[in-house]
Design an enzyme around this catalytic site. Structure first.
Site, PDB file in Angstrom:
ATOM      1  N   LYS A   1       1.070  -1.204  -0.422  1.00 21.72           N
ATOM      2  CA  LYS A   1      -0.203   0.113  -0.192  1.00 21.72           C
ATOM      3  C   LYS A   1       1.029   1.288  -0.254  1.00 21.72           C
ATOM      4  O   LYS A   1       1.534   1.612   0.135  1.00 21.72           O
ATOM      5  CB  LYS A   1      -0.341  -0.373   1.446  1.00 21.72           C
TER       6      LYS A   1
ATOM      7  N   TYR B   1      13.804  31.745   4.993  1.00 20.63           N
ATOM      8  CA  TYR B   1      12.695  32.237   5.412  1.00 20.63           C
ATOM      9  C   TYR B   1      12.791  32.749   7.071  1.00 20.63           C
ATOM     10  O   TYR B   1      13.184  31.359   7.750  1.00 20.63           O
ATOM     11  CB  TYR B   1      11.027  30.650   5.428  1.00 20.63           C
TER      12      TYR B   1
END
Length: 733
Positions: free
Chosen positions: A402, A629
């Site tokens: 998965k 940032y």
């Protein structure tokens, strides 16, 4: 792929095969010996086109092939075919091709089957054959597809080399007469190409399963010699049968005229019964030749194939103009050499021009210039073997693939595992299961999570197995009136999904439903990764409740089917359990979820995945300057900052920002400088000697001793390896 070292023989045979086809159309030995020319052009050279078909099949046809690969092949071949049609339009105008009364049906027949010039039939045959074989292998598997295409080849051969015999039967003659209205020859994409493409794909598949040759070189050589001798005998038998009907001496052109006059349209000796074994042994021998690949031979052989009839015309025109017809044409060897030389020179010049002008394709530009994942399928196969070795007798591995196989790529992972003999897979959603089927995965596929009951039609169509989440969900599935296979989930204490382990009556009601076919029962251990005393007690209680439910079902006359409760940690901490499957997820990929403790039964697991990027910019930052940032990084010294074009959109957690995360470049650690951005990461490379733009940076390592080992990186983010690996973004190649 490791077997690329074996492609040198294929590359060189492409080149040889191109000149064998030139020989078919120029008869090099005709002036010296009709018999020798017959052997060369009608027997030896007949391996050329099947070889090209087998090569296409070898690289294209796979039980696990993706549809985009077929589309790419068809598109590329269609473009080449279109260009070839345009190239020969002037010749077709000259020979009156377009003056036919029935031009439209003739044009359709030629474009689809026979080619608009005598040698171009190979290109539509390749496309039609590829489509037939692609879907035959997908739906039937290699063995049945080989049987079907062999039957088609037999039909084609009876209407080809063996037609002189077959035409003595009125019904057969009528049958092939009808086929002749569709295609002038059975030498086409229906009867000729498919069997060789299947054979090529099958050989490729077998070599992936068993890299070592199935028989020795000596046996292969003997097999080729015997099958070729039989094919040679078959060819002379058929030829002599035709010529026995006339008192004229053996002459190839005369024989062709007799065949066309007396035996209708199916008069082409390109298909022999013994050509099949001959090609099998020849191709196998070619794969044994190692050495450097010569990819340019592929393009050269294709161009030679397409242009050589044009060069035949050029040589003949030149011979007539120069008055040397007796040298350039009547001397068949000189004629062949002249055509071959001109074809090669033209092909080589065209290839040089193309290489100079072409630009890298989009796919070629993608990949390793920005950021990428590397997976080691050898390590994956090793891990699967290690897990299976730790299981009880009779227990099978259910591979959990998965979330794109935990970020490792569901296609590559599932294909690798099925080739290793794994025949059970687990996914989270119905669409993940459908994708595996489209990849060609044929093993059992269990959907662990919720599927809208209205999609029962897809569960049945793609032969998936759905998890029954509770009794209410089972009833909703039943109302769809579609017969579906299910595994019943049992809640033994996790309190997430499943029917309570004490509610045996609800479980038995699911067994009694008409459209739901129970194929198994399973549960999930919620703390099997912990050796804490309380957690061990809880896990043992879960196991006991599950076993008690199974015993109750059996006592009431119900067959639980396949049973499973262990996942990766369930196997390593409770290896003594005896159930039908172990659902292995994170351990299959060579790592554990975290580094907080050991396990009772440690296994030799090897990490499969590495995450890498590349330094694309180096900036000088003076002491006291900041970058990124929020000015999260302030240089404490004159520094060099490297920029990696990878960020949290690609799966690098933002929590690895300043002071936490790092990359490895040139064997040295480069700490993250500032915050992880959506598309980039800055790293401090001041202490890395000879740092340069283009250097590779590792962010997750496949070395368990590295500080960038996935569990260690995950621990620094406050998470686990499972989440870290599953978050890899779709932008990563």
């Amino acid at each position: 792929m490791n077997e690329k070292k074996s492609y040198a023989g294929i590359d060189r045979m492409r080149f040889i095969a191109a000149f064998l086809i030139v020989a078919i159309h120029t008869s090099p030995l005709a002036a010296q010996s009709i018999a020798a020319d017959f052997v060369l052009t009608r027997v030896i050279a007949r391996v050329a086109v099947p070889f090209f078909f087998m090569t296409s099949g070898f690289f294209l046809i796979s039980k696990y092939g993706r549809a985009d690969k077929l589309k790419s092949f068809l598109k590329r071949t269609a473009v080449i075919y279109g260009a070839a049609i345009l190239l020969y339009i002037p010749v077709n105008i000259y020979n009156g091709y377009f003056m036919s009364d029935d031009l439209l049906p003739k044009l359709i027949k030629d474009v689809v089957f026979d080619g608009t010039f005598y040698h171009l039939w190979y290109l539509p045959a390749s496309m039609l054959g590829a489509v037939i074989v692609w879907y035959a292998v997908k739906r039937l598997g290699f063995k049945k597809a080989l049987a079907v295409t062999s039957a088609l080849y037999l039909i084609g051969t009876l209407g080809n080399s063996w037609y002189a015999f077959v035409s003595q039967v009125p019904a057969a003659k009528s049958f092939y007469g009808l086929l002749g209205q569709i295609s002038d020859y059975t030498r086409n994409g229906i009867f000729f190409a498919p069997v060789f493409m299947v054979l090529g794909g099958w050989i490729a598949e077998e070599r992936r399963k068993k890299p070592d040759a199935s028989f020795s070189f000596k046996i292969g050589l003997v097999g080729l010699a015997v099958s070729f001798a039989l094919m040679l005998g078959e060819a002379f038998l058929l030829r002599n049968y035709v010529l026995s009907k006339t008192d004229l001496p053996m002459n190839r052109d005369l024989a062709d005229a007799i065949l066309q006059r007396d035996y209708g349209e199916q008069r082409n000796d390109s298909m022999y019964l013994f050509l099949l074994p001959c090609m099998y042994f020849l191709f196998d021998l070619l794969l044994r030749f190692g050495g450097k690949r010569r990819r340019e031979l592929r393009s050269l052989s294709l161009i030679i194939y397409i242009v050589h009839p044009m060069m035949i015309l050029v040589v003949r025109v030149a011979a007539r103009i120069l008055g040397i017809w007796h040298i350039l044409v009547n001397n068949s060897i000189v004629h062949y050499l002249a055509v071959s030389l001109l074809s090669f020179v033209f092909a080589y010049a065209a290839l040089l021009i193309w290489e100079k002008k072409k630009r890298p394709s989009l796919r070629a530009r993608r990949g390793r210039e920005r950021a990428w994942i590397e997976t080691d399928m050898g390590n994956l196969a090793h891990n699967a073997a290690a897990l299976r070795g730790a299981m009880q007798d009779g227990c099978g591995l259910m591979a959990v693939v998965k979330a794109d196989a935990y970020g490792h790529g569901a296609y590559d992972t599932a294909v690798c595992l099925e080739r290793q003999g794994v025949n059970a897979f687990a996914v989270a959603t119905v669409d993940e299961g459908i994708e595996l089927r489209k990849y060609g995965i044929s093993g059992d596929i269990l959907i662990l999570g919720y599927t809208d009951p209205r999609r029962a039609v897809h569960i049945r169509r793609y032969r998936l197995t759905q998890t029954v989440l509770d009794l209410k969900y089972a009833r909703l599935l039943e109302r769809q009136k579609k017969t579906v296979a299910v595994h019943i989930k049992i809640d033994t204490g996790m309190r997430r999904l499943g029917i309570d382990a004490e509610d045996i009556k609800s479980v038995e009601k699911v067994f009694s439903m008409g459209h739901i076919k129970v194929r198994g029962i399973y549960s999930h251990l919620c703390c099997s990764d912990s050796l804490n005393e309380e957690d061990v007690f809880f896990t043992e209680n879960q196991i006991e409740r599950f076993e008690r439910l199974l015993d109750g079902l059996k006592a009431d006359g119900f067959d639980p089917g396949k049973t499973h409760i262990q996942s990766s940690y369930g196997l390593m901490n409770y290896p003594e359990l005896k159930f039908d499957y172990v659902r292995a997820g994170i351990a299959l990929y060579g790592v554990l979820s975290d580094c907080r403790g050991g396990v009772r039964n440690p296994l030799d697991l090897r990490p499969v995945l590495s995450l890498r990027s590349r330094v694309v910019l180096i900036r000088e930052v003076k002491k006291g300057e900041s970058c990124g940032y929020g000015r999260a990084f302030t240089a404490k010294r004159d520094s060099l900052i490297g920029i990696l074009p990878i960020g949290y959109c690609d799966g690098v957690p933002r929590s690895l920002s300043e002071g936490v995360g790092a990359a490895e470049i040139r064997g040295r650690t480069a700490p993250f400088a500032g915050r992880v951005c959506m598309d980039s990461v800055a790293v401090d490379v001041t202490d890395i000697e000879d740092i340069a733009v283009g250097d590779i940076a590792t962010l997750i390592s496949d070395d368990p001793q590295s500080p960038l080992y996935a569990p260690l990186v995950a621990e620094r983010t406050g998470s686990i390896s499972n989440e870290l690996l599953c978050r890899m973004g779709d932008r990563l190649e």
